[in-house]
Design a protein around this motif. Structure first.
Motif, PDB file in Angstrom:
ATOM      1  N   ALA A 176       0.832  -1.204   0.000  1.00 56.49           N
ATOM      2  CA  ALA A 176       0.000   0.000   0.000  1.00 56.49           C
ATOM      3  C   ALA A 176       0.866   1.254   0.000  1.00 56.49           C
ATOM      4  O   ALA A 176       0.569   2.232  -0.695  1.00 56.49           O
ATOM      5  CB  ALA A 176      -0.927  -0.008   1.214  1.00 56.49           C
ATOM      6  N   ALA A 177       1.952   1.238   0.772  1.00 57.81           N
ATOM      7  CA  ALA A 177       2.843   2.394   0.829  1.00 57.81           C
ATOM      8  C   ALA A 177       3.532   2.631  -0.505  1.00 57.81           C
ATOM      9  O   ALA A 177       3.715   3.775  -0.935  1.00 57.81           O
ATOM     10  CB  ALA A 177       3.879   2.209   1.935  1.00 57.81           C
ATOM     11  N   VAL A 178       3.922   1.553  -1.192  1.00 58.97           N
ATOM     12  CA  VAL A 178       4.561   1.695  -2.502  1.00 58.97           C
ATOM     13  C   VAL A 178       3.568   2.261  -3.512  1.00 58.97           C
ATOM     14  O   VAL A 178       3.883   3.164  -4.294  1.00 58.97           O
ATOM     15  CB  VAL A 178       5.118   0.344  -2.978  1.00 58.97           C
ATOM     16  CG1 VAL A 178       5.591   0.432  -4.421  1.00 58.97           C
ATOM     17  CG2 VAL A 178       6.279  -0.097  -2.087  1.00 58.97           C
ATOM     18  N   LEU A 179       2.335   1.732  -3.516  1.00 62.52           N
ATOM     19  CA  LEU A 179       1.320   2.221  -4.449  1.00 62.52           C
ATOM     20  C   LEU A 179       0.976   3.681  -4.174  1.00 62.52           C
ATOM     21  O   LEU A 179       0.688   4.441  -5.098  1.00 62.52           O
ATOM     22  CB  LEU A 179       0.064   1.355  -4.355  1.00 62.52           C
ATOM     23  CG  LEU A 179       0.223  -0.092  -4.841  1.00 62.52           C
ATOM     24  CD1 LEU A 179      -1.044  -0.889  -4.553  1.00 62.52           C
ATOM     25  CD2 LEU A 179       0.551  -0.135  -6.329  1.00 62.52           C
ATOM     26  N   LEU A 180       1.008   4.081  -2.897  1.00 64.70           N
ATOM     27  CA  LEU A 180       0.766   5.480  -2.551  1.00 64.70           C
ATOM     28  C   LEU A 180       1.775   6.381  -3.254  1.00 64.70           C
ATOM     29  O   LEU A 180       1.431   7.475  -3.708  1.00 64.70           O
ATOM     30  CB  LEU A 180       0.869   5.661  -1.031  1.00 64.70           C
ATOM     31  CG  LEU A 180       0.785   7.093  -0.496  1.00 64.70           C
ATOM     32  CD1 LEU A 180      -0.588   7.697  -0.790  1.00 64.70           C
ATOM     33  CD2 LEU A 180       1.072   7.120   0.995  1.00 64.70           C
ATOM     34  N   TYR A 181       3.007   5.895  -3.388  1.00 67.56           N
ATOM     35  CA  TYR A 181       4.055   6.714  -3.993  1.00 67.56           C
ATOM     36  C   TYR A 181       4.128   6.587  -5.510  1.00 67.56           C
ATOM     37  O   TYR A 181       5.156   6.871  -6.121  1.00 67.56           O
ATOM     38  CB  TYR A 181       5.397   6.444  -3.310  1.00 67.56           C
ATOM     39  CG  TYR A 181       5.524   7.347  -2.110  1.00 67.56           C
ATOM     40  CD1 TYR A 181       6.115   8.595  -2.211  1.00 67.56           C
ATOM     41  CD2 TYR A 181       4.950   6.989  -0.895  1.00 67.56           C
ATOM     42  CE1 TYR A 181       6.169   9.455  -1.130  1.00 67.56           C
ATOM     43  CE2 TYR A 181       5.004   7.840   0.196  1.00 67.56           C
ATOM     44  CZ  TYR A 181       5.616   9.072   0.066  1.00 67.56           C
ATOM     45  OH  TYR A 181       5.650   9.928   1.134  1.00 67.56           O
ATOM     46  N   MET A 194       7.747   3.931 -16.121  1.00 66.28           N
ATOM     47  CA  MET A 194       8.358   3.106 -15.076  1.00 66.28           C
ATOM     48  C   MET A 194       7.356   2.773 -13.971  1.00 66.28           C
ATOM     49  O   MET A 194       7.314   1.649 -13.456  1.00 66.28           O
ATOM     50  CB  MET A 194       9.568   3.832 -14.483  1.00 66.28           C
ATOM     51  CG  MET A 194      10.763   3.923 -15.416  1.00 66.28           C
ATOM     52  SD  MET A 194      12.021   5.086 -14.810  1.00 66.28           S
ATOM     53  CE  MET A 194      12.540   4.268 -13.306  1.00 66.28           C
ATOM     54  N   THR A 195       6.527   3.763 -13.626  1.00 68.45           N
ATOM     55  CA  THR A 195       5.539   3.544 -12.580  1.00 68.45           C
ATOM     56  C   THR A 195       4.512   2.508 -13.009  1.00 68.45           C
ATOM     57  O   THR A 195       4.159   1.601 -12.249  1.00 68.45           O
ATOM     58  CB  THR A 195       4.834   4.864 -12.224  1.00 68.45           C
ATOM     59  OG1 THR A 195       5.814   5.807 -11.802  1.00 68.45           O
ATOM     60  CG2 THR A 195       3.806   4.660 -11.125  1.00 68.45           C
ATOM     61  N   ILE A 196       4.017   2.623 -14.233  1.00 67.19           N
ATOM     62  CA  ILE A 196       3.030   1.662 -14.735  1.00 67.19           C
ATOM     63  C   ILE A 196       3.621   0.260 -14.767  1.00 67.19           C
ATOM     64  O   ILE A 196       2.978  -0.719 -14.361  1.00 67.19           O
ATOM     65  CB  ILE A 196       2.549   2.083 -16.138  1.00 67.19           C
ATOM     66  CG1 ILE A 196       1.768   3.401 -16.050  1.00 67.19           C
ATOM     67  CG2 ILE A 196       1.680   0.997 -16.765  1.00 67.19           C
ATOM     68  CD1 ILE A 196       1.408   3.997 -17.393  1.00 67.19           C
ATOM     69  N   LEU A 197       4.866   0.136 -15.229  1.00 68.27           N
ATOM     70  CA  LEU A 197       5.527  -1.169 -15.261  1.00 68.27           C
ATOM     71  C   LEU A 197       5.724  -1.710 -13.857  1.00 68.27           C
ATOM     72  O   LEU A 197       5.534  -2.911 -13.596  1.00 68.27           O
ATOM     73  CB  LEU A 197       6.870  -1.052 -15.985  1.00 68.27           C
ATOM     74  CG  LEU A 197       7.700  -2.342 -16.086  1.00 68.27           C
ATOM     75  CD1 LEU A 197       6.922  -3.421 -16.828  1.00 68.27           C
ATOM     76  CD2 LEU A 197       9.032  -2.066 -16.783  1.00 68.27           C
ATOM     77  N   GLY A 198       6.093  -0.820 -12.925  1.00 69.51           N
ATOM     78  CA  GLY A 198       6.288  -1.250 -11.550  1.00 69.51           C
ATOM     79  C   GLY A 198       5.016  -1.769 -10.920  1.00 69.51           C
ATOM     80  O   GLY A 198       5.007  -2.814 -10.248  1.00 69.51           O
ATOM     81  N   VAL A 199       3.905  -1.068 -11.133  1.00 68.13           N
ATOM     82  CA  VAL A 199       2.615  -1.526 -10.602  1.00 68.13           C
ATOM     83  C   VAL A 199       2.215  -2.856 -11.228  1.00 68.13           C
ATOM     84  O   VAL A 199       1.675  -3.740 -10.563  1.00 68.13           O
ATOM     85  CB  VAL A 199       1.530  -0.455 -10.844  1.00 68.13           C
ATOM     86  CG1 VAL A 199       0.149  -0.986 -10.481  1.00 68.13           C
ATOM     87  CG2 VAL A 199       1.831   0.798 -10.046  1.00 68.13           C
ATOM     88  N   ILE A 241       9.152   1.778  -9.117  1.00 64.27           N
ATOM     89  CA  ILE A 241       8.293   2.883  -8.683  1.00 64.27           C
ATOM     90  C   ILE A 241       9.094   3.903  -7.890  1.00 64.27           C
ATOM     91  O   ILE A 241       9.003   5.115  -8.132  1.00 64.27           O
ATOM     92  CB  ILE A 241       7.113   2.343  -7.842  1.00 64.27           C
ATOM     93  CG1 ILE A 241       6.162   1.553  -8.739  1.00 64.27           C
ATOM     94  CG2 ILE A 241       6.366   3.495  -7.159  1.00 64.27           C
ATOM     95  CD1 ILE A 241       5.057   0.848  -7.983  1.00 64.27           C
ATOM     96  N   ILE A 242       9.880   3.439  -6.943  1.00 67.49           N
ATOM     97  CA  ILE A 242      10.663   4.370  -6.120  1.00 67.49           C
ATOM     98  C   ILE A 242      11.701   5.097  -6.972  1.00 67.49           C
ATOM     99  O   ILE A 242      11.955   6.292  -6.792  1.00 67.49           O
ATOM    100  CB  ILE A 242      11.321   3.617  -4.958  1.00 67.49           C
ATOM    101  CG1 ILE A 242      10.234   3.099  -3.999  1.00 67.49           C
ATOM    102  CG2 ILE A 242      12.288   4.521  -4.201  1.00 67.49           C
ATOM    103  CD1 ILE A 242      10.750   2.214  -2.897  1.00 67.49           C
ATOM    104  N   ALA A 243      12.298   4.398  -7.958  1.00 64.04           N
ATOM    105  CA  ALA A 243      13.243   5.054  -8.865  1.00 64.04           C
ATOM    106  C   ALA A 243      12.539   6.132  -9.681  1.00 64.04           C
ATOM    107  O   ALA A 243      13.083   7.228  -9.893  1.00 64.04           O
ATOM    108  CB  ALA A 243      13.882   4.018  -9.785  1.00 64.04           C
ATOM    109  N   ALA A 244      11.313   5.841 -10.124  1.00 64.91           N
ATOM    110  CA  ALA A 244      10.547   6.837 -10.883  1.00 64.91           C
ATOM    111  C   ALA A 244      10.236   8.048 -10.024  1.00 64.91           C
ATOM    112  O   ALA A 244      10.312   9.193 -10.477  1.00 64.91           O
ATOM    113  CB  ALA A 244       9.255   6.214 -11.408  1.00 64.91           C
TER     114      ALA A 244
END
Length: 294
Positions: free
Chosen positions: A93-98, A126-131, A272-275
């Motif tokens: 949840a915390a990762v998706l929040l970011y 990058m975010t879309i791929l990460g999710v 996601i965090i890199a993005a």
């Protein structure tokens, strides 16, 4: 140095939202009721602060915008984030929040008419791929678990989107008022809109203390420390420090509840965090637009 410590403290405070939520959920309290009490008790603390500091007044013409902010930061943001913690765990949840900075990049183009750079576009991808990587894990589980995870995934993305709206809204309007004034009006209105969806349960004194502590730490404390930090350091560096929140949440989720991602989930989280860091850090450098770079 003081600004860094203030923002770091806020990140740690936000990082324990999931810890409070897990313990309160275990006592049979629903996620939307948790969001409601987090907002209402937080409002009490901000009301006391604003009263003592003489910061209660707001211009009448600004009230619709302040109440609209309540819908975003409480009804939608608080509610969706609590649901995500329940259904996919506090770490995910915390990762998706970011995913919020990726949403900010898109909304800045649409709402604020800011230029979309190649860096921003890459970060959105990058975010879309990460999710996508994070969401692949549940497919190894049963069909019921897949549905639950997909619902939690959607709630996590909504929390990231509404968190992004917080910044867009703030950039256009909320700079006019100190933090206590904003939340004195926003929190109770947003909480009231949750009422039709809540089945209130009996709570022990220990649960009431957890709810009050959650509001004190993650609403009043975190926002107060964050804005105190912003007064002492620039927004870019403050945002970078704030990304410690998902790291704190992931460490606590592993240590306290044994939550862990699959290998592909950790890869998605890293993307996601890199993005996030690219979006934030690129804000301090001059950009070329996508068209000019092409």
């Amino acid at each position: 140095m003081a600004g860094f410590l203030y923002v770091l403290a806020a990140a740690f405070m936000w990082g324990v939202i999931g810890v409070f939520t897990k313990f309160v959920l275990a006592e049979g309290v629903g996620v939307l009721e948790i969001a409601f009490w987090r907002a209402m008790f937080g409002w009490v603390f901000f009301l006391i602060h604003a009263t003592v500091a003489g910061q209660l007044r707001a211009h009448r013409q600004d009230l619709p915008a302040l109440l609209g902010f309540g819908v975003i930061c409480v009804t939608l943001f608080y509610g969706a984030y609590q649901i995500a913690i329940r259904d996919v765990g506090m770490a995910m949840a915390a990762v998706l929040l970011y995913t919020a900075p990726a949403w900010v990049a898109l909304l800045s183009k649409l709402v604020l008419k800011e230029e979309m750079t190649m860096t921003k576009a890459a970060c959105v991808a990058m975010t879309i791929l990460g999710v996508t990587c994070i969401s692949l894990g549940p497919k190894l589980m049963s069909a019921a678990a897949i549905q639950l995870n997909l619902f939690g995934l959607a709630a996590g993305l909504i929390s990231g989107f509404t968190y992004a709206l917080y910044y867009i809204f703030g950039k256009k309007f909320l700079y006019r008022y100190p933090t206590p004034t904003i939340f004195v009006y926003a929190l109770p209105f947003g909480a009231l809109l949750l009422l039709p969806f809540i089945n209130f349960t009996h709570k022990s004194p220990a649960v009431w203390l957890l709810l009050i502590g959650m509001a004190l730490v993650t609403s009043y404390g975190a926002f107060s420390f964050y804005y105190a930090g912003l007064k002492r350091m620039d927004t870019t560096h403050a945002s970078v420090v704030a990304t410690f929140e998902p790291l704190v949440a992931a460490i606590l989720a592993y240590a306290l509840f044994g939550e862990r991602f699959s290998l592909i989930g950790y890869a998605g989280s890293s993307l996601i965090i890199a993005a996030v860091l690219l979006v934030i850090l690129s804000g301090s450098r001059p950009h070329k637009t996508m068209g000019s770079e092409a």
